[in-house]
Design a protein around this motif. Structure first.
Motif, mmCIF file in Angstrom:
data_model
loop_
_atom_site.group_PDB
_atom_site.id
_atom_site.type_symbol
_atom_site.label_atom_id
_atom_site.label_comp_id
_atom_site.label_asym_id
_atom_site.label_seq_id
_atom_site.Cartn_x
_atom_site.Cartn_y
_atom_site.Cartn_z
ATOM 1 N N ASP A 225 124.612 63.712 75.367
ATOM 2 C CA ASP A 225 123.462 64.604 75.249
ATOM 3 C C ASP A 225 123.549 65.646 76.345
ATOM 4 O OD1 ASP A 225 121.690 63.014 73.255
ATOM 5 O OD2 ASP A 225 122.333 61.556 74.743
ATOM 6 N N ALA A 226 124.027 66.805 75.990
ATOM 7 C CA ALA A 226 124.132 67.856 77.002
ATOM 8 C C ALA A 226 122.755 68.478 77.217
ATOM 9 C CB ALA A 226 125.153 68.883 76.580
ATOM 10 N N CYS A 227 122.763 69.504 78.007
ATOM 11 C CA CYS A 227 121.533 70.153 78.457
ATOM 12 C C CYS A 227 120.487 70.350 77.355
ATOM 13 C CB CYS A 227 121.916 71.503 79.040
ATOM 14 S SG CYS A 227 120.591 72.278 79.895
ATOM 15 N N GLU A 228 119.282 69.893 77.600
ATOM 16 C CA GLU A 228 118.204 70.082 76.633
ATOM 17 C C GLU A 228 117.206 71.118 77.101
ATOM 18 O OE1 GLU A 228 116.494 66.232 75.980
ATOM 19 O OE2 GLU A 228 118.426 65.441 75.340
ATOM 20 N N VAL A 229 116.987 71.131 78.382
ATOM 21 C CA VAL A 229 116.028 72.107 78.894
ATOM 22 C C VAL A 229 116.335 72.429 80.355
ATOM 23 C CG1 VAL A 229 114.331 70.330 79.532
ATOM 24 C CG2 VAL A 229 113.554 72.633 79.121
ATOM 25 N N ILE A 230 116.155 73.697 80.703
ATOM 26 C CA ILE A 230 116.182 74.099 82.101
ATOM 27 C C ILE A 230 114.770 74.555 82.427
ATOM 28 C CG2 ILE A 230 117.160 75.656 83.834
ATOM 29 C CD1 ILE A 230 119.482 76.185 81.973
ATOM 30 N N LEU B 289 125.626 75.201 82.154
ATOM 31 C CA LEU B 289 124.854 73.969 82.271
ATOM 32 C C LEU B 289 125.210 72.949 81.205
ATOM 33 C CD1 LEU B 289 121.762 75.450 83.814
ATOM 34 C CD2 LEU B 289 122.806 73.329 84.528
ATOM 35 N N SER C 195 126.276 63.260 81.289
ATOM 36 C CA SER C 195 125.668 62.850 80.037
ATOM 37 C C SER C 195 126.494 63.434 78.895
ATOM 38 C CB SER C 195 124.224 63.375 80.020
ATOM 39 O OG SER C 195 123.611 63.126 78.806
ATOM 40 N N GLU D 180 126.002 78.044 78.965
ATOM 41 C CA GLU D 180 127.270 77.357 78.804
ATOM 42 C C GLU D 180 127.615 76.569 80.062
ATOM 43 O OE1 GLU D 180 130.595 79.816 77.802
ATOM 44 O OE2 GLU D 180 131.910 78.085 77.525
ATOM 45 N N PHE E 231 128.211 71.436 82.670
ATOM 46 C CA PHE E 231 127.861 70.656 83.853
ATOM 47 C C PHE E 231 127.192 69.331 83.478
ATOM 48 C CE2 PHE E 231 124.753 69.500 87.123
ATOM 49 C CZ PHE E 231 125.619 69.292 88.180
ATOM 50 N N THR E 232 126.207 69.404 82.601
ATOM 51 C CA THR E 232 125.468 68.184 82.287
ATOM 52 C C THR E 232 126.345 67.182 81.530
ATOM 53 O OG1 THR E 232 124.564 69.340 80.380
ATOM 54 C CG2 THR E 232 123.149 69.149 82.292
ATOM 55 N N HIS F 279 119.441 62.018 81.526
ATOM 56 C CA HIS F 279 119.690 62.536 82.871
ATOM 57 C C HIS F 279 118.785 63.695 83.226
ATOM 58 C CE1 HIS F 279 123.364 60.149 82.725
ATOM 59 N NE2 HIS F 279 123.419 60.299 84.031
ATOM 60 N N PHE G 156 114.365 71.979 87.465
ATOM 61 C CA PHE G 156 115.132 70.831 86.990
ATOM 62 C C PHE G 156 115.765 71.101 85.631
ATOM 63 C CE2 PHE G 156 110.908 70.006 85.312
ATOM 64 C CZ PHE G 156 111.135 69.506 84.049
ATOM 65 N N ARG H 156 117.196 68.950 82.153
ATOM 66 C CA ARG H 156 117.197 67.644 81.510
ATOM 67 C C ARG H 156 118.297 67.600 80.441
ATOM 68 N NH1 ARG H 156 111.862 67.170 79.926
ATOM 69 N NH2 ARG H 156 112.436 67.483 77.769
ATOM 70 N N ALA H 157 119.015 66.498 80.407
ATOM 71 C CA ALA H 157 120.060 66.318 79.402
ATOM 72 C C ALA H 157 120.082 64.855 79.031
ATOM 73 C CB ALA H 157 121.409 66.742 79.961
#
Lengths: 684, 512
Positions: free
Chosen positions: B67-72, B56, B64, B54, B59-60, A300, A294, A296-297
């Motif tokens: 707040d773009a991608c924080e964690v994969i 992700l 959002s 980049e 994409f995110t 979302h 998964f 997370r952003a």
């Protein structure tokens, strides 16, 4: 340098690739428009066929199973198609036909599966083959034709259900692969009443459906909102629409080559570019020797699930734990298998660019109803089923006749009322997983056509055997109560019909059906009725669930007197799950949990609590007390049961604990009535 | 050159810094990369890491935008994202490995990146500013390379990076640990601060920090700047950091800072073979620019006058002494000289605005002289007083409790001494780690929902091993607790929290 090959991912999410997709789309739209006249002709034929057809006609697009070698071809020409529809597996009697006709007329306005199917099937055979498809590869067309010819065809002569092993060659014109039905799909399915709000602004105050619900069933505790409209919505949207991007919870199914298979919102074909992006993300991580779970952003989460050649993705800002979302994707995949079996994988082995959408034609409503259940049906995260409360002898009577039938070669006999089990019997050694029951019930309940006639449909129980079809005889005994008889034999229709007649007779004689209606009216456990000292009340079996309703202090009345208070010590609601029985019981919703919005919030709180208690690495924990702005939640897990209880956020801790103990005692005291006891062991 | 020391140090961790504004044309993607660890990682791998990141982020943002991608989270790795400055991202990729206890809390890792960036900005200014100065990127690469490698040297255990894991669940990075002082001592400190800050000529406003051991006694800086300077002081200036390895106690760090093997050759290796083709390689740049390495280990020493000195910032032209370091303060947006005085366990950091000193080093030595004349005596007294009142390493141990108490408004935390935390079982710590992760999520949601509405949350979990794991969040304060030898009833556990709250938190977590 190797750099080029590895930097490919930036290309995909970049808008350029989406542009391409749109451009192609325009082309195919143009082609489709030309084909529209043809469509009209087809639809006329369809309306004729409607008389005999039903939802089950989409069986003739099923994938063959590996176990039973019945590979039946799907006809390519219109005649064949019509035959397939007429010859669907219904034994519809004359009077019933009329009802069907009426039903379907109604359906065509509100949009039901029945008509949906016709759209789908018709389109599949329309001569407007997808332009892109052809451009891309001519081979693919051939392959997919061959594949389609493997697809199961149901045919019946004089009401006898039989599958044939016929291989009919396809005519090149009738490419069943994604023919352009852009924008058409939604025309029959699902009206667009007030769905503007659906999951966009959940927290807004203007949710019509919810407001409407506040008025009714407040004490009835009906989970599924009456306002919920099944089927696909917002077909006009795609990933460039703001409204689409703001939807709270998206579900996507796509193939490993990036072809869209299902999208909860928007038209799959318009989402081809988006789908390719999802595929790129998954395969990019896979190429690095890993597997993405998964992302997370902010609020979302993007949750991925890879099942062989099928990729499932959920994009959500509902604050549900990712474990719960993964579980929902698992169920979505299970629902797919229920319709197609895992042997659909073979189609991808033969042709990685295989287009699966035609195989699922008309099943949108099944998926959307499953997704809807993720916000109200605790079975979706508890992995347990629930029973309609019934007096012990009544349930015994139902069980006995089902057992009788099971002994005569029926694999499973299931008597259900909406989502609740009345009784359930399996043949020796056969056991049914609660998840399979959820999927099966969803399949039956979401398909309008099952209500109208007895049906015989191939279905797969993914937890039982994901590779093979079983055959389900489905018949509604009254408006809510239905019987499912499962067998491995494809020609057991008449036998099962006989079984059903016997069962129906016994149920009528022993008044089971009227007891069921009574139970629906009375509801299950109400927190207001929690006995002060449950163990002292032993002689209550004659009364409903241990409370005396004859007196002036009827619980219903007392609830009316004290609205918004709930049970003792601020108890608002509870769910009790019996681990050995694989069953749960959930109390009826009482004020203040009486709007569907509040119910959904509580549902999500339970879901979070469940995930927190069942962490894979360290769990399960034993006890949890959680207090926030909304609730006091208590969870208690032992070897025998799990209790989830919600209280007023200001509830006293000590009293809440005491109340939980009382709830457990109460449930044990009435377990004869709320659980199905002594059913075949569900050991997995 | 000792090339081998940086090659395959630890392939299970990758850290990169990249700028999304750069290298936007095909074939120029390498230009995005400002830093990559390990440096000898093939370009193809570096590009694929940045490509995925980049991808992700883009994409995110569809869903959002703010707040773009924080964690994969992948099966084998976690990718932790931190947008340090607009379009400048730091990404850390760590391998999951249950056997090696590689179980992480994402927020804790993010705080490592955050701390790293904050310290960088304090010494060198923002990455964007350096890029603007030198659009080629060479300057920023050499700065980042030396700084991050020096920072990471603290996490090296042998040749492996030991990032904060579930075992550090009762710690909070990016917070200050305070010394609790009695009333009398507090008055002493207060008057000391007044005297110290008056050392500056005229009425220029100076600032100061006073530390006792690794604990903060007093600060006149705003919270963010205090955290940065405090962190640096504990890392490199405090008595324990100076005489590394003599004591093993610290609230912030493990005692094992000694990893000299890796630290010295790191810089020389900066542009090892693979990067030779790029003229932006840190080593070449390093020869052209002098880049101070504030986090280099073992570079500070105490002079005869009691002031700490270092040649990190070079020596004066006439060899009269080393150049006084300067740092950038966020709040006042100005550069200040850093003068550090140490008396036994007491460390005083005096910050003098660069703008107020006309004649550079000469002016600073006047300030120092003034400082010694005014404050020497007071310093001795205060030091004595604090030492007398000091309860030792386990001063903040509360019998029966393992806790972390933090105040996010003031960036302050206090916790059970690390030696006591190690007595907890792995299961308890794992359960706490998981609970903290849940609370982190709840907190971030509240943050997104409404800034004014503060989370109020109470969670008590009885874990499988019967330990109680507790989290309380209220009005910006957080309390985490593990009770291993507690009774089995929930009420007992709640009582224990209540008692703790009344006794040590002024009743902040009490229910009424």
């Amino acid at each position: 340098m190797e750099s080029e090959s590895n930097s490919s991912i930036y290309q995909n999410p970049n808008p350029n690739s989406l542009e391409f997709a749109k451009e192609d789309h325009l082309k195919s739209l143009a082609i489709n428009a030309a084909a529209e006249e043809e469509e009209v002709v087809n639809s006329e034929k369809r309306s004729e066929d409607v008389l005999n057809g039903s939802m089950n006609s989409n069986c003739n697009e099923r994938v063959p199973t590996s176990e039973n070698e019945e590979q039946v071809a799907c006809d390519s020409n219109n005649e064949g198609y019509r035959e397939g529809v007429i010859g669907s597996m219904n034994s519809v009697e004359r009077e019933e036909e009329l009802i069907v006709e009426k039903e379907l007329q109604r359906d065509s306005t509100i949009g039901s599966v029945g008509t949906d199917v016709f759209e789908e099937v018709g389109e599949s055979f329309s001569p407007s083959a997808d332009f892109n498809e052809r451009e891309e590869s001519k081979n693919e067309e051939e392959i997919s034709n061959n594949l389609m010819s493997e697809v199961v065809r149901e045919s019946s002569t004089s009401d006898v259900v039989r599958r044939e092993n016929s291989e009919i060659e396809f005519d090149a014109q009738s490419n069943p692969s994604s023919s352009g039905y852009v924008g058409e799909r939604g025309s029959s399915s699902a009206s667009t009443v007030s769905d503007e709000i659906e999951e966009v602004e959940e927290d807004g105050n203007f949710d019509n459906g919810m407001l409407a619900q506040q008025n009714d069933n407040s004490s009835n505790g009906v989970y599924d909102s009456a306002s919920w409209v099944p089927g696909k919505r917002h077909d006009e949207e795609d990933d460039t629409s703001i409204s689409w991007r703001k939807r709270k919870k998206h579900f996507f199914v796509l193939s490993h080559s990036g072809k869209p298979i299902y999208s909860r919102y928007g038209d799959e074909h318009k989402l081809a570019g988006f789908s390719a992006t999802l595929q790129a993300i998954i395969s990019f991580v896979e190429n690095g020797g890993d597997r993405v779970k998964f992302v997370r952003a902010g609020k979302h989460q993007v949750v991925f699930l890879v099942k062989g050649p099928i990729y499932l993705v959920c994009i959500s800002c509902t604050e549900e734990p990712h474990e719960a979302l993964t579980g929902q994707l698992e169920l979505l995949y299970g629902q797919l298998l229920l319709i197609l079996t895992k042997s659909v994988n073979r189609c991808f082995e033969k042709n990685s660019k295989f287009d699966m959408t035609p195989l699922l034609g008309g099943t949108d409503v099944v998926f959307s109803s499953l997704i809807h259940s993720f916000s109200w049906n605790p079975a979706a995260f508890l992995h347990a089923y629930t029973c309609l409360p019934l007096a012990y002898p009544t349930r015994q009577a139902a069980g006995a006749i089902l057992q009788d039938v099971a002994d005569s070669g029926v694999l499973f006999a299931i008597l259900m009322c909406k989502h609740k089990v009345l009784s359930l019997v399996g043949a020796q050694k056969a056991s049914l997983h609660p998840d399979d029951m959820l999927l099966l019930a969803n399949f039956v309940l979401s398909s309008e056509s099952f209500r109208t006639s007895e049906s015989f449909s191939p279905i797969c129980l993914p937890r039982y055997n994901p590779m093979a079809f079983l055959y389900a005889y489905i018949h509604y005994l009254d408006v809510d109560t239905y019987l499912i008889l499962l067998t491995t034999s494809s020609d057991a229709f008449f036998h099962l019909k006989d079984c059903r007649l016997r069962i129906e007779l016994v149920l009528l004689k022993s008044n089971v059906l009227s007891e069921v209606q009574k139970s629906i009216l009375e509801g299950g456990l109400h927190v207001e009725d929690l006995p002060v000292d449950p163990s002292s009340r032993t002689g209550y079996l004659s009364t409903h669930l241990g409370h005396d309703r004859s007196g002036t202090e009827s619980p219903i009345r007392s609830r009316e007197v004290n609205p918004g208070i709930g049970g003792p010590a601020g108890l608002w609601h509870f769910i009790y799950r019996s681990i050995n029985l694989d069953q749960y019981v959930s109390s009826e919703f009482s004020p203040p949990i009486n709007t569907s919005r509040q119910q959904k919030r509580l549902y999500r709180a339970y879901q979070k609590l469940y995930a927190s208690m069942h962490d894979r690495g360290i769990g399960p924990n034993k006890t949890q007390f959680r207090r926030d702005e909304d609730y006091v939640l208590l969870c208690w897990i032992t070897q025998d049961f799990e209790l989830y209880a919600a209280f007023d956020p200001l509830a006293d801790k000590a009293l809440a604990i005491k109340t939980c103990n009382r709830v457990c005692q109460w449930v044990r005291d009435v377990e004869n009535e709320i659980f199905l006891l002594g059913a075949s062991p569900f050991s997995w | 050159m000792g090339l081998s020391s940086t090659t395959n140090i630890n392939e299970s961790t990758q850290i990169c810094v990249f700028d999304l504004k750069r290298g936007q044309h095909e074939g120029q993607e390498l230009d995005k990369i400002l830093f990559f660890y390990p440096a000898d990682c093939p370009f193809s791998t570096q590009l694929s890491v940045i490509g995925l990141s980049e991808g992700l982020i883009t994409f995110t943002r569809i869903f959002s935008p703010d707040d773009a991608c924080e964690v994969i989270e992948a099966e084998k790795h976690s990718h932790v994202f931190f947008e340090a400055e607009p379009d400048i991202w730091m990404v850390m990729i760590i391998e999951k490995n249950k056997e090696a206890e590689a179980i992480w809390r994402i927020d804790a890792l993010k705080k490592v990146l955050n701390e790293l960036h904050s310290l960088f900005v304090m010494f060198h200014g923002s990455i964007r500013a350096i890029l603007d100065k030198d659009p080629g990127g060479g300057l920023v690469r050499i700065h980042l390379y030396s700084f991050i490698m020096d920072y990471l040297s603290d996490f090296l255990l042998g040749k492996k990076l030991q990032l904060p894991s579930f075992r550090d669940s009762l710690k909070e990075r990016g917070t200050i640990q305070m010394l609790t002082v009695g009333r009398e001592a507090a008055i002493g400190v207060q008057s000391l601060v007044r005297v110290v800050e008056s050392s500056c000529a005229g009425n220029t406003p100076c600032n100061s920090l006073v530390l006792f051991q690794d604990l903060l006694v007093s600060t006149t800086l705003p919270p963010d700047d205090t955290v940065n300077l405090f962190t640096y002081a504990v890392l490199r200036l405090a008595p324990r950091a100076l005489s590394s390895a003599t004591s093993t106690w610290s609230y912030l760090r493990k005692g094992t800072t000694a990893s000299q093997v890796a630290t010295d050759p790191i810089f020389e290796n900066a542009g090892s073979g693979i990067q030779a083709s790029r003229d932006t390689s840190p080593s070449r740049q390093g020869q052209r620019h002098h880049v101070p390495r504030p986090l280099q280990q073992g570079k500070w020493s105490k002079g005869k006058d009691g002031f700490l000195s270092t040649d990190i910032w070079g020596t004066q032209v006439d060899n009269l002494g080393s150049v006084t370091p300067t740092v950038w303060l966020q709040q006042t947006e100005e550069r200040v000289y850093v003068c550090v005085y140490q008396q036994k366990h007491l460390t005083i950091i005096l910050l003098v605005p660069v703008s107020s000193i006309v004649n550079g080093e000469q002016g600073i030595s006047i300030v120092k002289q003034q400082f010694l004349e005014n404050a020497s005596l007071k310093i001795l007294k205060v030091e004595e007083k604090l030492t007398r009142g000091w309860g030792g390493e386990n001063a903040y141990h509360v019998a029966g409790y393992r806790y972390l108490l933090s105040d996010s408004d003031r960036n302050i935390s206090r916790a059970s001494p690390p030696g006591k935390v190690t007595t907890l079982t792995k299961d308890s710590l794992l359960a706490l780690n998981k609970l903290r992760e849940e609370v982190d999520l709840e907190k971030s949601r509240t943050k997104h929902d409404d800034l004014r509405c503060e989370k109020d949350l109470e969670v008590c979990i009885r874990a499988r091993n019967n330990a109680w794991v507790i989290a309380r969040v209220t009005r910006g304060k957080e309390l985490y607790m593990v009770l291993e030898k507690a009774d089995e009833t929930l009420l007992y556990a709640s009582d224990a929290v209540e008692k703790f709250s009344i006794r040590y938190c002024d009743g902040a977590f009490s229910l009424d």
